[in-house]
Write an enzyme that holds these catalytic residues in place. Structure first.
Site, PDB file in Angstrom:
ATOM      1  N   HIS A 181      35.864  72.354  40.836  1.00 15.96           N
ATOM      2  CA  HIS A 181      37.019  71.434  40.823  1.00 15.96           C
ATOM      3  C   HIS A 181      37.296  70.870  42.391  1.00 15.96           C
ATOM      4  O   HIS A 181      37.107  71.873  43.335  1.00 15.96           O
ATOM      5  CB  HIS A 181      38.550  72.101  40.434  1.00 15.96           C
ATOM      6  N   ASN A 200      26.328  67.258  41.096  1.00 14.98           N
ATOM      7  CA  ASN A 200      26.494  68.925  41.028  1.00 14.98           C
ATOM      8  C   ASN A 200      25.441  69.463  40.387  1.00 14.98           C
ATOM      9  O   ASN A 200      24.683  70.372  40.830  1.00 14.98           O
ATOM     10  CB  ASN A 200      27.849  69.287  40.512  1.00 14.98           C
ATOM     11  N   GLU A 210      42.286  79.144  29.148  1.00 10.97           N
ATOM     12  CA  GLU A 210      42.709  78.208  28.185  1.00 10.97           C
ATOM     13  C   GLU A 210      43.566  77.191  28.806  1.00 10.97           C
ATOM     14  O   GLU A 210      44.097  76.248  28.291  1.00 10.97           O
ATOM     15  CB  GLU A 210      43.259  79.002  26.888  1.00 10.97           C
TER      16      GLU A 210
HETATM   17  C1  GRF Z   1      33.202  64.112  40.806  1.00 10.24           C
HETATM   18  O1  GRF Z   1      34.751  63.602  40.980  1.00 10.24           O
HETATM   19  C2  GRF Z   1      33.163  65.786  41.432  1.00 10.24           C
HETATM   20  O2  GRF Z   1      33.891  65.788  42.496  1.00 10.24           O
HETATM   21  C3  GRF Z   1      33.792  66.490  40.200  1.00 10.24           C
HETATM   22  O3  GRF Z   1      33.362  65.924  39.146  1.00 10.24           O
HETATM   23  C4  GRF Z   1      32.991  64.455  39.321  1.00 10.24           C
HETATM   24  C5  GRF Z   1      31.744  64.119  39.145  1.00 10.24           C
HETATM   25  O4  GRF Z   1      30.652  64.975  39.801  1.00 10.24           O
HETATM   26  N1  GRF Z   1      33.351  67.817  40.648  1.00 10.24           N
HETATM   27  P1  GRF Z   1      29.074  64.905  39.417  1.00 10.24           P
HETATM   28  O5  GRF Z   1      28.507  63.960  40.498  1.00 10.24           O
HETATM   29  O6  GRF Z   1      29.031  64.165  38.021  1.00 10.24           O
HETATM   30  O7  GRF Z   1      28.417  66.149  39.741  1.00 10.24           O
END
Ligand code: GRF
Length: 211
Positions: free
Chosen positions: A110, A14, A148
């Protein structure tokens, strides 16, 4: 310029999506000023290094107790002083003092359509295991503001992804990342950078025409 701090724990796909959009010029008024990981071995740290982005590790392992870890995380964010904190696969809880200090300025990605398959215990592959166990036909990803609670803040963007009959949790996770997470997280950051997001009565509103 919207200065963002990206908090990571894992592979950083991400984070990479945000880096790539900035590099392509589709996020012109966004700058990643720091990547903060709670995991010394996170692949995301190598991605930050390759992109020339400063990073630091604040790991619970390096502190005698959670209180000291939370204090160190709060101090790190005070020092970096970003306009926006982006949780991109960050698996540690954000201490209440940080949520108060950055109220309305922390977003999280998420990997489900909140309010389904979220909350305590629903992270990483567990989310997709739950989706497959329940047999839903559609899942997806959500970008929401962090309050929170756990995955309870105002929803900003969501994107649906089809579940295939022979999916495994790993196959489904990859599809949700490719078809949803890596699209809506940079998009959400862009909307905030353009000043087009307002939180009103607990809901995140997008100003102007559409998303
Ligand atoms: C993955 O499970 C993704 O779906 C969630 O965080 C985890 C790691 O994502 N958002 P990333 O490759 O480290 O961004």
């Amino acid at each position: 310029m919207l200065n963002i701090a990206v908090l990571v724990s894992g592979g950083g796909t991400n984070l990479q999506a945000i880096i790539d959009r900035i590099r392509e010029g589709s996020l012109p008024d966004v700058k990643i000023t720091c990547v903060i990981s709670n995991n010394h071995g996170a692949g995301a740290l190598e991605r930050a290094e390759r992109a020339g982005i400063p990073s630091r590790v604040v790991s619970a392992r390096d502190f005698a107790d959670r209180e000291l870890f939370h204090r160190a995380l709060a101090d790190a964010l005070d020092e970096v002083a970003p306009d926006l904190v982006v949780l991109a696969g960050f698996l540690a809880t954000i201490p209440p003092e940080v949520i108060r200090a950055f109220s309305g300025r922390i977003i999280n990605i998420h990997p489900s359509l909140i309010p389904s398959f979220c909350g305590k215990g629903y992270y990483g592959l567990h989310v997709h295991e739950g989706v497959l166990k329940r047999g839903v036909r559609v899942t997806g990803a959500t970008v929401h503001f962090v309050d929170e609670g756990v995955d309870t803040g105002p929803i900003l963007l969501q994107k649906a992804v089809e579940v295939q009959q022979d999916d495994t949790p790993e196959i489904l996770q990859k599809r949700v990342m490719e078809q949803a997470e890596w699209i809506i997280l940079p998009k959400a950051i862009g909307l905030i950078a353009q000043g087009r997001v307002q939180i009103r009565d607990g809901r995140a509103l997008i100003l102007g025409n559409g998303e």
